[in-house]
Design an enzyme around this catalytic site. Structure first.
Site, PDB file in Angstrom:
ATOM      1  N   ASN A   9      -1.203   8.994   3.858  1.00  0.00           N
ATOM      2  CA  ASN A   9      -0.149   8.537   4.776  1.00  0.00           C
ATOM      3  C   ASN A   9       1.148   9.196   4.309  1.00  0.00           C
ATOM      4  O   ASN A   9       1.747   8.757   3.328  1.00  0.00           O
ATOM      5  CB  ASN A   9      -0.040   7.007   4.715  1.00  0.00           C
ATOM      6  N   LYS A  11       3.968   9.213   5.615  1.00  0.00           N
ATOM      7  CA  LYS A  11       5.192   8.491   6.026  1.00  0.00           C
ATOM      8  C   LYS A  11       6.196   9.497   6.590  1.00  0.00           C
ATOM      9  O   LYS A  11       5.794  10.467   7.212  1.00  0.00           O
ATOM     10  CB  LYS A  11       5.760   7.690   4.851  1.00  0.00           C
ATOM     11  N   HIS A  95       0.630  -0.922   9.837  1.00  0.00           N
ATOM     12  CA  HIS A  95       1.071  -0.722   8.448  1.00  0.00           C
ATOM     13  C   HIS A  95       2.200  -1.709   8.149  1.00  0.00           C
ATOM     14  O   HIS A  95       3.008  -2.031   9.016  1.00  0.00           O
ATOM     15  CB  HIS A  95       1.562   0.727   8.270  1.00  0.00           C
ATOM     16  N   GLU A  97       4.939  -1.375   6.713  1.00  0.00           N
ATOM     17  CA  GLU A  97       6.291  -0.867   7.011  1.00  0.00           C
ATOM     18  C   GLU A  97       6.589  -0.969   8.505  1.00  0.00           C
ATOM     19  O   GLU A  97       7.734  -1.205   8.902  1.00  0.00           O
ATOM     20  CB  GLU A  97       6.442   0.573   6.489  1.00  0.00           C
ATOM     21  N   GLU A 167      -3.921  -3.616   2.118  1.00  0.00           N
ATOM     22  CA  GLU A 167      -2.748  -3.060   1.464  1.00  0.00           C
ATOM     23  C   GLU A 167      -1.791  -4.180   1.079  1.00  0.00           C
ATOM     24  O   GLU A 167      -0.917  -4.560   1.881  1.00  0.00           O
ATOM     25  CB  GLU A 167      -2.012  -2.102   2.409  1.00  0.00           C
ATOM     26  N   GLY A 173       4.057   1.367  -2.546  1.00  0.00           N
ATOM     27  CA  GLY A 173       5.316   2.003  -2.952  1.00  0.00           C
ATOM     28  C   GLY A 173       5.932   1.420  -4.201  1.00  0.00           C
ATOM     29  O   GLY A 173       7.116   1.605  -4.447  1.00  0.00           O
ATOM     30  N   SER A 212      -0.185   2.176  -4.320  1.00  0.00           N
ATOM     31  CA  SER A 212       0.009   2.834  -5.612  1.00  0.00           C
ATOM     32  C   SER A 212      -1.279   3.429  -6.196  1.00  0.00           C
ATOM     33  O   SER A 212      -1.526   3.351  -7.401  1.00  0.00           O
ATOM     34  CB  SER A 212       0.663   1.868  -6.612  1.00  0.00           C
TER      35      SER A 212
HETATM   36  C1  PEP Z   1       0.973   3.366   1.931  1.00  0.00           C
HETATM   37  O1  PEP Z   1       2.030   3.755   2.392  1.00  0.00           O
HETATM   38  O2  PEP Z   1       0.101   2.990   2.707  1.00  0.00           O
HETATM   39  C2  PEP Z   1       0.795   3.347   0.473  1.00  0.00           C
HETATM   40  C3  PEP Z   1      -0.286   2.813   0.004  1.00  0.00           C
HETATM   41  O3  PEP Z   1       1.812   3.887  -0.281  1.00  0.00           O
HETATM   42  P1  PEP Z   1       1.742   4.197  -1.872  1.00  0.00           P
HETATM   43  O4  PEP Z   1       0.414   4.862  -2.148  1.00  0.00           O
HETATM   44  O5  PEP Z   1       2.895   5.112  -2.112  1.00  0.00           O
HETATM   45  O6  PEP Z   1       1.858   2.886  -2.589  1.00  0.00           O
END
Ligand code: PEP
Length: 253
Positions: A9, A11, A95, A97, A167, A173, A212
Site C-alpha cells: 500500500n 499510500k 483502510h 486512514e 490491521e 505506521g 509495521s
Molecule cells: C498500511 O498502511 O496498511 C500499513 C500496514 O502501514 P505500515 O506497514 O507502514 O504500518
C-alpha cells in the site's frame, strides 16, 4: 491450501521517476517466486505507469480506494470501471486512514466492497481496533462488527471473491507490529466468526495482517496458521524490504 499474498500500500507516496526504480526492482526481485502473489496498490495517477511496467510480470496492481458509483457527477471520484480500465485486480476498501481521515463508515465501506465485486475487482477489506479499544478488550467486538457489516449485507459467499486484512490501528505506521500471536488470535477469531455462517468459506478466505510489517518480522507472522499474507505500508516503498517480505512468504508455503 491458501496461497500467500503480499500487498503493498504505497499510500500518497511516489513519483514517476521513483516508481520506475521501485517497480523494476520488485519485478526483478520476485520474478522467480512462485509460491506467493505480489500486488502493489498505487496512487491513482500512477495506475497507467504500473500497468505499462507490470503487464508482463508476476506482480499485479490495484488501487487504495474507489467510489461505489460507476459514473456520475461526483467531482474528484474514481469509479470501479476506471480501475478495471487500467488493469487493476485488487482494491483496498475501508483502510483505517480512509475511515479516520475521510469519515468512511461501515456502510460506505460495504457499498464500496460490493461495487468492487460487481466490477470484477478483488476487494481487500480492512478491519482493526484502536489501542484504546484493545485495552478495553473490545478487539473482537470491533473486528466482529466490521466483518458483520459485510456478511450481514451480502452473505458469507461474497468472501470467496475477497481478501480480508486485519490491521490494528495501533500497529499501522507505528513501528509497533502486533506480535505473531496477537495477530493469529484475531485471525482465528475472524475465521471462527465466518465459520458460523459457512465453514468452507472460512477455511478458504485469505486473511492478511497489516501493521509495521518488515523483512525482520515477516517470517514469524507467516509461520502462524491463519496468517495468509500481509498488507504492507512503509516497507512496500523500498525494493529490498518488499522483496524480502515476498521471499519470506515464498518459503513458508
Ligand atoms: C498500511 O498502511 O496498511 C500499513 C500496514 O502501514 P505500515 O506497514 O507502514 O504500518
Amino acid at each position: 491450501m491458501r496461497r500467500k499474498l503480499v500487498v503493498g500500500n504505497w499510500k500518497m507516496h511516489g513519483s514517476i521517476a521513483a516508481n520506475k526504480v521501485l517497480l523494476e526492482g520488485i519485478i526483478k526481485g520476485v520474478h522467480d517466486l512462485h509460491e506467493v502473489d505480489a500486488v502493489v496498490c498505487v496512487p491513482y495517477p500512477y495506475l497507467c505507469q504500473a500497468q505499462s511496467l507490470l503487464l508482463d510480470s508476476n506482480v499485479a496492481w490495484g488501487a487504495q480506494n474507489m467510489c461505489s458509483n460507476n459514473d456520475g457527477a461526483i467531482t474528484g471520484a474514481v469509479s470501479p470501471a476506471m480501475l478495471v480500465d487500467y488493469g487493476c485486480t485488487h482494491v483496498i476498501i475501508g483502510h483505517s486512514e480512509r475511515r479516520n481521515l475521510f469519515h468512511e463508515t461501515d456502510d460506505t465501506a460495504a457499498a464500496r466492497f460490493n461495487a468492487a465485486l460487481a466490477a470484477g475487482l478483488t476487494p481487500i477489506f480492512c478491519m482493526g481496533e484502536s489501542l484504546e479499544e484493545r485495552e478495553s478488550d473490545w478487539t473482537d467486538y470491533i473486528v466482529g462488527r466490521q466483518l458483520d457489516s459485510i456478511i450481514r449485507r451480502f452473505g458469507p459467499l461474497v468472501l470467496e471473491h475477497a481478501v480480508l486484512a486485519y490491521e490494528p490501528l495501533w500497529a499501522v505506521g507505528s513501528d509497533q507490529a502486533a506480535t505473531p500471536q496477537q495477530a493469529q488470535d484475531v485471525h482465528d477469531f475472524i475465521r471462527r466468526r465466518i465459520s458460523r455462517c459457512n465453514a468452507s468459506v472460512a477455511s478458504a478466505v485469505q486473511v492478511l495482517y497489516g501493521g509495521s510489517v518488515t523483512p525482520a518480522n515477516a517470517a514469524q507472522l507467516f509461520a502462524m496458521p491463519d496468517i495468509d499474507g500481509v498488507l504492507v505500508g512503509r516497507a512496500s516503498l523500498k525494493v529490498d524490504d518488499f522483496v524480502g517480505i515476498c521471499k519470506a512468504a515464498n518459503v513458508q508455503t
